[in-house]
Design a protein around this motif. Structure first.
Motif, mmCIF file in Angstrom:
data_model
loop_
_atom_site.group_PDB
_atom_site.id
_atom_site.type_symbol
_atom_site.label_atom_id
_atom_site.label_comp_id
_atom_site.label_asym_id
_atom_site.label_seq_id
_atom_site.Cartn_x
_atom_site.Cartn_y
_atom_site.Cartn_z
ATOM 1 N N ASN A 23 0.888 -1.162 0.000
ATOM 2 C CA ASN A 23 0.000 0.000 0.000
ATOM 3 C C ASN A 23 0.919 1.203 0.000
ATOM 4 O O ASN A 23 1.650 1.436 0.964
ATOM 5 C CB ASN A 23 -0.895 -0.009 1.249
ATOM 6 C CG ASN A 23 -1.778 1.227 1.344
ATOM 7 O OD1 ASN A 23 -1.543 2.242 0.706
ATOM 8 N ND2 ASN A 23 -2.812 1.138 2.143
ATOM 9 N N GLU A 24 0.896 1.971 -1.097
ATOM 10 C CA GLU A 24 1.818 3.084 -1.236
ATOM 11 C C GLU A 24 1.273 4.339 -0.557
ATOM 12 O O GLU A 24 1.154 5.391 -1.165
ATOM 13 C CB GLU A 24 2.118 3.359 -2.709
ATOM 14 C CG GLU A 24 2.857 2.247 -3.421
ATOM 15 C CD GLU A 24 4.328 2.159 -3.042
ATOM 16 O OE1 GLU A 24 4.657 2.193 -1.856
ATOM 17 O OE2 GLU A 24 5.153 2.050 -3.958
ATOM 18 N N SER A 25 0.903 4.193 0.723
ATOM 19 C CA SER A 25 0.429 5.336 1.517
ATOM 20 C C SER A 25 -0.742 6.052 0.854
ATOM 21 O O SER A 25 -0.780 7.289 0.777
ATOM 22 C CB SER A 25 1.569 6.346 1.754
ATOM 23 O OG SER A 25 2.652 5.713 2.381
#
Lengths: 114, 115
Positions: B57-59
């Motif tokens: 999950n790229e933030s």
């Protein structure tokens, strides 16, 4: 964060000419891939070159990779109007078994004039 | 069959709406991805699913909620989006990397407009 830079940002040529696009990156990679995108649609994979390879061919495409200079080039020979598209390089830097993490360059917009 | 399909092709939603984007592939790929692409910019990775579990999950803000119900389907649930979330949302799939990693197959995208 983007680590790829592509050069040139835009390229306009005549049908039949060759087109060369360059890509530079900053960190070590597992492989480098080139994709084509037509008019804001999905990306189409063109070619993948692994970090231990120096050159690869696929039809009218030739890709080179220089890991010492952290750069790659895509050559399209005998271009056609249908080659008009955006071209992106993408680096895959991780040996992750949880999925690839591609980082795309800014892209080159190629226009091939009939 | 090397096709990744996405529905809908276009979506217009208000900031209070809830909607979902859908993606499907039948290539047996066990890695699936969501990307966001703004106009004239490269795709940016949002989420990665591996064996139907969220692995990267790229933030991404919580107003984007991914779901992988089975090995062929990937959803992106949208709620309380902002106008700056308007973009092309791309789904992709690939073989799971091991010693080598592989190319990704992309769908045609969903053009999202938030009003």
């Amino acid at each position: 964060s983007q680590q790829g830079e592509e050069d040139p940002q835009a390229l306009s040529i005549q049908e039949g000419e060759n087109a060369t696009m360059n890509c530079s990156y900053k960190t070590s990679i597992n492989n480098l891939q080139w994709y084509r995108q037509n008019s804001g649609r999905g990306l189409v994979h063109l070619i993948l070159i692994r970090s231990n390879e120096r050159e690869k061919h696929s039809g009218r495409l030739r890709v080179t990779l220089d890991t010492s200079k952290k750069s790659s080039s895509l050559l399209i020979t005998a271009s056609r109007a249908a080659d008009t598209a955006s071209y992106f390089c993408a680096t895959d830097g991780a040996w992750e078994t949880s999925g690839s993490r591609l980082t795309f360059g800014e892209g080159t917009q190629l226009t091939v004039n009939p | 069959d090397t096709e990744v399909t996405q529905t809908p092709k276009h979506l217009v939603m208000g900031m209070t709406n809830k909607k979902s984007l859908k993606c499907e592939q039948h290539m047996g790929h066990r890695a699936m991805y969501w990307y966001k692409q703004k106009a004239k910019k490269p795709p940016e990775l949002m989420f990665v699913y591996s064996y139907e579990k969220l692995s990267i999950n790229e933030s991404v803000p919580s107003r984007f909620s991914p779901e992988c119900p089975n090995s062929s389907l990937l959803n992106l649930h949208l709620h309380a989006l902002q106008p700056e979330d308007s973009a092309l949302y791309l789904c992709a799939s690939s073989r799971l990397p091991g010693r080598l990693s592989y190319e990704q197959y992309f769908g045609p995208g969903t053009r999202l407009t938030v009003t």
